[in-house]
Design a protein around this motif. Structure first.
Motif, PDB file in Angstrom:
ATOM      1  N   ILE A 170       0.842  -1.203   0.000  1.00 13.78           N
ATOM      2  CA  ILE A 170       0.000   0.000   0.000  1.00 13.78           C
ATOM      3  C   ILE A 170       0.875   1.252   0.000  1.00 13.78           C
ATOM      4  O   ILE A 170       0.621   2.207  -0.737  1.00 13.78           O
ATOM      5  CB  ILE A 170      -0.965  -0.009   1.209  1.00 13.78           C
ATOM      6  CG1 ILE A 170      -1.961  -1.158   1.050  1.00 13.78           C
ATOM      7  CG2 ILE A 170      -1.685   1.324   1.345  1.00 13.78           C
ATOM      8  CD1 ILE A 170      -2.807  -1.435   2.271  1.00 13.78           C
ATOM      9  N   GLN A 171       1.933   1.241   0.801  1.00 15.14           N
ATOM     10  CA  GLN A 171       2.851   2.381   0.829  1.00 15.14           C
ATOM     11  C   GLN A 171       3.502   2.580  -0.542  1.00 15.14           C
ATOM     12  O   GLN A 171       3.604   3.708  -1.038  1.00 15.14           O
ATOM     13  CB  GLN A 171       3.929   2.170   1.903  1.00 15.14           C
ATOM     14  CG  GLN A 171       3.392   2.253   3.317  1.00 15.14           C
ATOM     15  CD  GLN A 171       4.410   1.807   4.335  1.00 15.14           C
ATOM     16  OE1 GLN A 171       5.051   0.763   4.179  1.00 15.14           O
ATOM     17  NE2 GLN A 171       4.569   2.589   5.402  1.00 15.14           N
ATOM     18  N   LYS A 172       3.937   1.491  -1.149  1.00 14.66           N
ATOM     19  CA  LYS A 172       4.543   1.585  -2.488  1.00 14.66           C
ATOM     20  C   LYS A 172       3.533   2.122  -3.499  1.00 14.66           C
ATOM     21  O   LYS A 172       3.882   2.935  -4.358  1.00 14.66           O
ATOM     22  CB  LYS A 172       5.069   0.223  -2.935  1.00 14.66           C
ATOM     23  CG  LYS A 172       6.321  -0.211  -2.216  1.00 14.66           C
ATOM     24  CD  LYS A 172       6.792  -1.570  -2.683  1.00 14.66           C
ATOM     25  CE  LYS A 172       7.961  -2.050  -1.840  1.00 14.66           C
ATOM     26  NZ  LYS A 172       8.349  -3.419  -2.131  1.00 14.66           N
ATOM     27  N   GLU A 173       2.290   1.691  -3.388  1.00 12.68           N
ATOM     28  CA  GLU A 173       1.241   2.157  -4.308  1.00 12.68           C
ATOM     29  C   GLU A 173       1.035   3.665  -4.181  1.00 12.68           C
ATOM     30  O   GLU A 173       0.890   4.359  -5.177  1.00 12.68           O
ATOM     31  CB  GLU A 173      -0.068   1.401  -4.043  1.00 12.68           C
ATOM     32  CG  GLU A 173      -1.192   1.764  -4.990  1.00 12.68           C
ATOM     33  CD  GLU A 173      -0.922   1.347  -6.437  1.00 12.68           C
ATOM     34  OE1 GLU A 173      -1.566   1.939  -7.327  1.00 12.68           O
ATOM     35  OE2 GLU A 173      -0.091   0.457  -6.686  1.00 12.68           O
ATOM     36  N   THR A 177       1.557   6.095  -7.418  1.00 11.91           N
ATOM     37  CA  THR A 177       0.434   6.865  -7.969  1.00 11.91           C
ATOM     38  C   THR A 177       0.678   8.373  -7.896  1.00 11.91           C
ATOM     39  O   THR A 177      -0.106   9.150  -8.442  1.00 11.91           O
ATOM     40  CB  THR A 177      -0.901   6.525  -7.265  1.00 11.91           C
ATOM     41  OG1 THR A 177      -0.766   6.774  -5.868  1.00 11.91           O
ATOM     42  CG2 THR A 177      -1.298   5.087  -7.515  1.00 11.91           C
ATOM     43  N   ASN A 178       1.757   8.793  -7.252  1.00 13.31           N
ATOM     44  CA  ASN A 178       2.076  10.216  -7.170  1.00 13.31           C
ATOM     45  C   ASN A 178       3.253  10.621  -8.047  1.00 13.31           C
ATOM     46  O   ASN A 178       3.707  11.765  -7.993  1.00 13.31           O
ATOM     47  CB  ASN A 178       2.344  10.603  -5.713  1.00 13.31           C
ATOM     48  CG  ASN A 178       1.064  10.840  -4.959  1.00 13.31           C
ATOM     49  OD1 ASN A 178       0.443  11.881  -5.089  1.00 13.31           O
ATOM     50  ND2 ASN A 178       0.630   9.841  -4.196  1.00 13.31           N
ATOM     51  N   LEU A 179       3.747   9.702  -8.869  1.00 15.98           N
ATOM     52  CA  LEU A 179       4.857  10.026  -9.769  1.00 15.98           C
ATOM     53  C   LEU A 179       4.367  10.884 -10.929  1.00 15.98           C
ATOM     54  O   LEU A 179       3.208  10.792 -11.348  1.00 15.98           O
ATOM     55  CB  LEU A 179       5.491   8.744 -10.311  1.00 15.98           C
ATOM     56  CG  LEU A 179       6.060   7.777  -9.272  1.00 15.98           C
ATOM     57  CD1 LEU A 179       6.665   6.559  -9.962  1.00 15.98           C
ATOM     58  CD2 LEU A 179       7.069   8.455  -8.360  1.00 15.98           C
ATOM     59  N   LEU A 211       7.055  18.621  -3.583  1.00 18.38           N
ATOM     60  CA  LEU A 211       5.805  18.789  -2.843  1.00 18.38           C
ATOM     61  C   LEU A 211       5.094  17.462  -2.630  1.00 18.38           C
ATOM     62  O   LEU A 211       4.588  17.183  -1.544  1.00 18.38           O
ATOM     63  CB  LEU A 211       4.869  19.758  -3.559  1.00 18.38           C
ATOM     64  CG  LEU A 211       5.154  21.243  -3.379  1.00 18.38           C
ATOM     65  CD1 LEU A 211       4.144  22.082  -4.162  1.00 18.38           C
ATOM     66  CD2 LEU A 211       5.166  21.643  -1.923  1.00 18.38           C
ATOM     67  N   LYS A 212       5.047  16.633  -3.656  1.00 18.40           N
ATOM     68  CA  LYS A 212       4.373  15.335  -3.518  1.00 18.40           C
ATOM     69  C   LYS A 212       5.140  14.407  -2.585  1.00 18.40           C
ATOM     70  O   LYS A 212       4.545  13.570  -1.916  1.00 18.40           O
ATOM     71  CB  LYS A 212       4.137  14.695  -4.874  1.00 18.40           C
ATOM     72  CG  LYS A 212       3.007  15.378  -5.616  1.00 18.40           C
ATOM     73  CD  LYS A 212       2.460  14.525  -6.708  1.00 18.40           C
ATOM     74  CE  LYS A 212       1.253  15.236  -7.328  1.00 18.40           C
ATOM     75  NZ  LYS A 212       0.697  14.475  -8.421  1.00 18.40           N
ATOM     76  N   ALA A 213       6.453  14.552  -2.506  1.00 19.85           N
ATOM     77  CA  ALA A 213       7.236  13.737  -1.584  1.00 19.85           C
ATOM     78  C   ALA A 213       6.834  14.022  -0.133  1.00 19.85           C
ATOM     79  O   ALA A 213       6.726  13.106   0.677  1.00 19.85           O
ATOM     80  CB  ALA A 213       8.733  13.966  -1.788  1.00 19.85           C
TER      81      ALA A 213
END
Length: 140
Positions: free
Chosen positions: A15-18, A22-24, A33-35
């Motif tokens: 789930i964490q990897k997903e 999905t934010n790349l 910012l997404k990081a």
């Protein structure tokens, strides 16, 4: 005095990897910012994000302060520049967190533009991407 280094393995569940995947962006990179957003979503510290993304073969891009990436910046804001210089006793090297804190008084874009287009150097990335910036700024 614990610090994250390149040899530390941070375990992630699927789930964490997903959440990361999905934010790349379209280039398969994770923006600054997404990081920060993903770190919250997956229950990790922002400082761990560089090691996490490296372990997945992902690069962090588009530093909001202009240290790396392809973000476009405006002209520097002389009032913000002067305020930074006065508040930090003329220091030209300031930590990322200090600059983000200053951005709460204006905007991150304004502070980033001022840093990008001045002699101020950023250190200690909050995402763990760098401690000291390598190289020297140029006009691009």
């Amino acid at each position: 005095m614990s610090s994250i280094d390149d040899n530390v393995k941070i375990e992630l569940d699927s789930i964490q990897k997903e959440f990361i995947m999905t934010n790349l962006d379209e280039e398969g990179k994770l923006s600054c910012l997404k990081a920060f957003k993903v770190a919250r979503l997956i229950g990790k510290k922002p400082k761990e994000m560089s090691a996490i993304t490296k372990s997945l073969g992902i690069k962090i891009t588009n530093c909001e302060l202009g240290v790396f990436g392809k973000l476009r910046f405006q002209d520097p804001n002389i009032q913000v520049y002067n305020k930074l210089k006065q508040n930090y006793m003329g220091h030209k090297t300031l930590e990322c967190k200090v600059l983000w804190d200053e951005a709460q008084k204006s905007t991150l874009k304004t502070v980033g533009s001022t840093v990008k287009n001045s002699d101020i150097e950023v250190t200690h990335c909050q995402l763990g991407c760098f401690r000291e910036k390598k190289g020297h700024k140029n006009g691009s």
